[in-house]
Scaffold this motif. Structure first.
Motif, PDB file in Angstrom:
ATOM      1  N   TRP A  40      13.420   0.321   8.601  1.00  0.00           N
ATOM      2  CA  TRP A  40      11.795   0.193   8.510  1.00  0.00           C
ATOM      3  C   TRP A  40      11.118   1.699   8.644  1.00  0.00           C
ATOM      4  O   TRP A  40       9.976   1.665   8.591  1.00  0.00           O
TER       5      TRP A  40
ATOM      6  N   HIS B 103       7.403   1.192   7.489  1.00  0.00           N
ATOM      7  CA  HIS B 103       7.226   1.058   6.088  1.00  0.00           C
ATOM      8  C   HIS B 103       8.376   0.100   5.920  1.00  0.00           C
ATOM      9  O   HIS B 103       9.385   0.298   5.754  1.00  0.00           O
ATOM     10  N   SER B 104       8.023  -1.387   6.103  1.00  0.00           N
ATOM     11  CA  SER B 104       9.020  -2.288   5.728  1.00  0.00           C
ATOM     12  C   SER B 104       8.875  -2.908   4.558  1.00  0.00           C
ATOM     13  O   SER B 104       7.803  -3.133   3.789  1.00  0.00           O
ATOM     14  N   ILE B 105      10.008  -3.290   3.629  1.00  0.00           N
ATOM     15  CA  ILE B 105      10.117  -3.827   2.434  1.00  0.00           C
ATOM     16  C   ILE B 105       9.298  -5.360   2.559  1.00  0.00           C
ATOM     17  O   ILE B 105       8.368  -5.710   1.486  1.00  0.00           O
TER      18      ILE B 105
ATOM     19  N   VAL C 261       5.207  -5.100   2.370  1.00  0.00           N
ATOM     20  CA  VAL C 261       4.835  -4.508   1.212  1.00  0.00           C
ATOM     21  C   VAL C 261       4.651  -5.685   0.171  1.00  0.00           C
ATOM     22  O   VAL C 261       3.973  -6.022  -0.544  1.00  0.00           O
ATOM     23  N   ALA C 262       6.287  -6.288   0.137  1.00  0.00           N
ATOM     24  CA  ALA C 262       6.296  -7.428  -0.875  1.00  0.00           C
ATOM     25  C   ALA C 262       5.258  -8.554  -0.391  1.00  0.00           C
ATOM     26  O   ALA C 262       4.837  -9.187  -1.553  1.00  0.00           O
TER      27      ALA C 262
ATOM     28  N   ARG D 198       1.460  -7.781  -1.259  1.00  0.00           N
ATOM     29  CA  ARG D 198       1.052  -7.689  -2.554  1.00  0.00           C
ATOM     30  C   ARG D 198       1.018  -8.919  -3.316  1.00  0.00           C
ATOM     31  O   ARG D 198      -0.112  -9.196  -4.254  1.00  0.00           O
TER      32      ARG D 198
ATOM     33  N   ASN E 129      -5.052   0.084   0.867  1.00  0.00           N
ATOM     34  CA  ASN E 129      -4.587   1.256   1.337  1.00  0.00           C
ATOM     35  C   ASN E 129      -5.470   2.446   1.058  1.00  0.00           C
ATOM     36  O   ASN E 129      -6.386   2.336   0.151  1.00  0.00           O
TER      37      ASN E 129
ATOM     38  N   GLY F  49       0.713  -2.316  -0.135  1.00  0.00           N
ATOM     39  CA  GLY F  49       1.522  -0.863  -0.705  1.00  0.00           C
ATOM     40  C   GLY F  49       1.895   0.054   0.195  1.00  0.00           C
ATOM     41  O   GLY F  49       2.121   1.225  -0.174  1.00  0.00           O
ATOM     42  N   HIS F  50       1.680  -0.231   1.247  1.00  0.00           N
ATOM     43  CA  HIS F  50       1.914   0.843   2.401  1.00  0.00           C
ATOM     44  C   HIS F  50       2.963   0.418   3.597  1.00  0.00           C
ATOM     45  O   HIS F  50       4.174   0.872   3.596  1.00  0.00           O
TER      46      HIS F  50
ATOM     47  N   GLU G  82       9.455 -11.580   6.822  1.00  0.00           N
ATOM     48  CA  GLU G  82      10.766 -12.064   6.289  1.00  0.00           C
ATOM     49  C   GLU G  82      10.877 -13.216   6.051  1.00  0.00           C
ATOM     50  O   GLU G  82      11.602 -13.732   4.999  1.00  0.00           O
TER      51      GLU G  82
ATOM     52  N   LEU H 101       8.699 -14.129   2.885  1.00  0.00           N
ATOM     53  CA  LEU H 101       9.465 -13.406   1.684  1.00  0.00           C
ATOM     54  C   LEU H 101      10.618 -14.651   1.301  1.00  0.00           C
ATOM     55  O   LEU H 101      10.627 -14.856   0.215  1.00  0.00           O
TER      56      LEU H 101
END
Lengths: 216, 216, 216, 216
Positions: B28, B102-104, B107-108, B111, B144, B170-171, B195, B198
């Motif tokens: 992360w 900064h975890s995926i 951000v995913a 969005r 952001n 985005g951050h 998670e 997602l």
């Protein structure tokens, strides 16, 4: 080679071994895949490159080979086949360290973005020195080859001077930086961007960028 | 700064280094991304914040910088650019520790959920102090910005007083708690929720919540 | 409690701490979620249960609490709220150890399989004592509740005597075995099955099993 | 068995324990699944095989059992049920080490590729001794069985002499090499290929290869 060069090679080997163990722990260097290098002398250009065929999680300080600007071994040893490309990237970009990993995200995303992968409006782009907003940032994708001269020509033609990385389709990721630590950070940032892309865009047929959004 | 403050800063630095190494091991904090802070004094407000540009898996106890309530360094050093936002969150929420990763997943998911991410009927919500049943719990998403005052205004306007976290689109993710351990647990719980989101909802175009389901 | 009981509790606490650290390392006990137990005496029934509110990756041998067959603390301490369910599972199934984890796969899959999850023709089913071929194996899913008596009734009504695990929808996984090691192996096998299910079947609206394929 | 054989078995056991711990750390040997072997004598054929029912992350040097060319224990101990298949692979292929893991990617991909999984134009194929370009490389998939003679016949009939691995549908992956390290690298390369396949091709109904693309 005098003993001070031996020492420099051993020191570089220790750094490369530690970096390789890190990337191997992420699953980016499965089997004996991938290779790392570090410039030990700029003029003449000399690089310490990881030796071929070894497990990248088990390297020691003596597992680096010294190569010249063509990737040929200077004092014996068997460098990775891709040493020539490492040397060319160092010459072309002025990088002090080059990382090459075989990550699944790089290969999976590049298969669908043959003209390059465009990122935009992501804070993480600052990690490769770009703006977080309002700018398309292109990660170039080049076709794979077993001929390092051909691969180098493609990399030179396609590379984005503002992006310290290139994806080789069906192969993996090259990233570089001023030193091994910066090369590591660039590698991690680009891999993060690729993993995000994979999470956000489900697989499908290859896509080409609309014309007018050409590669730099 | 007297020596007892030095000691406090070093102690806080050791705690932040351990917490950062943990989050880095989860992927992360790739590159040099993310930052952590801990309040060392409430009046005047002082925070120990991780220094800028370092690998978050390799921090030591001396890699924290003391900042005031505006995020400015009190005794030298180069705090993370986002120190001002850490200080504002501490002021606004009374938190004793703030985590930014900064975890995926953050951000995913953000969005596609620009108006906030709604969770419901999940036992894990108890980990951020909410009911496990029959209640929509909104994790705010803000746009952001590179201007910490703007970002802080957005966070203040959007924040859910009952949710110790905000996603910056985005951050990445900001989460906080009474102390570093609680901030860690809130971070882990929110990341788990993201998670799950997602995993359960395949990617697609951005979605807005139907009106009438407004953010608190 | 005499000193030999103290010793037994400490020994059980050391085992539970090691097992919890393992599951925490897999990301199945984020925040302070989940809890583990081990039967220390069968008549009267006594269990060592992990204490409430602690980080499951940081438990020590003194972080277990002794509870009776209703889940109430026998000699002080604050057991997990779910201790009563652990005790009921031990009574009902004769298990010597119970594992409860919050895994994303369990929650994501159960959301779409409210009548139970059917596995078939998988070698891994032998890891929970079932046939690898030609048999539908049902992992029951029960509705969540904050009332441990209600949750226990649901588990008792739904459980499959041939499957040492139950998923609580919106919550997580319970698995058990003769001792902590077998409970660990059952947990890992069921989690593997759930991760496979998640990999093979993309998310979508909840599905119910066709009638005639009822739960044992 | 004389003491030098004991020593050889212990040494082989230590190697197998280290390899097993590695694969277990990747999540490929959950529960007590999977097994590893290493040839200790070619004539007569003898293999050290991991003992049955143990946690593959906790093996010691004394947890290997010596078996003959039929997989039967030579000097006592309880070998894995699949020892007979290990011995047959060693006979058939001349391999010095065999790895069997239960990976989710192997099972998920094989379910949709019952006639074999075709890889092409991937640098990683060089890790199993194949060309990176212009060649279809087939990883055979065979139907599972509890009868090791049947499973061995299927493996013998389906195997691709140029691919040191076979997937058993609904079960897992077998891979082999000249020694434990090469078997490890083949395992990692094939698993990487399977994970890529899973990332690139979303789940769906089983697919059969068009005729004319038959297995070697």
């Amino acid at each position: 080679m005098d003993s001070s060069s031996d020492l420099a090679l051993t020191e570089a080997g220790a750094v490369l071994a530690a970096e390789a163990a890190r990337f191997a722990s992420f699953g980016w260097m499965r089997g004996t895949s991938g290779n790392l290098s570090m410039v030990t002398s700029r003029d003449p250009l000399r690089l310490a490159v990881t030796a071929s065929g070894l497990d990248k999680g088990e390297l020691t300080s003596s597992d680096a080979v010294l190569v010249d600007d063509s990737g040929a071994a200077v004092n014996g040893g068997r460098p990775s086949a891709e040493a020539a490309l490492h040397a060319r990237i160092a010459r072309l970009t002025g990088a002090g360290a080059v990382v090459h990993v075989h990550s699944i995200a790089a290969v999976a995303v590049a298969r669908r973005r043959l003209d390059g992968i465009v990122f935009r409006d992501l804070e993480m782009l600052k990690g490769v020195g770009r703006a977080a907003h309002h700018e398309d940032v292109v990660l170039p994708v080049i076709e794979n080859s077993q001929d390092m001269a051909v691969l180098g020509d493609r990399l030179e033609a396609a590379r984005n001077p503002l992006m310290p990385a290139v994806v080789v389709a069906g192969h993996g990721l090259y990233a570089w930086g001023a030193d091994p630590r910066q090369a590591r950070h660039h590698t991690e940032v680009v891999e993060w961007l690729l993993e995000l892309e994979l999470a956000e865009h489900p697989p499908g047929p290859p896509r080409h960028r609309p014309s007018g959004q050409g590669q730099p």
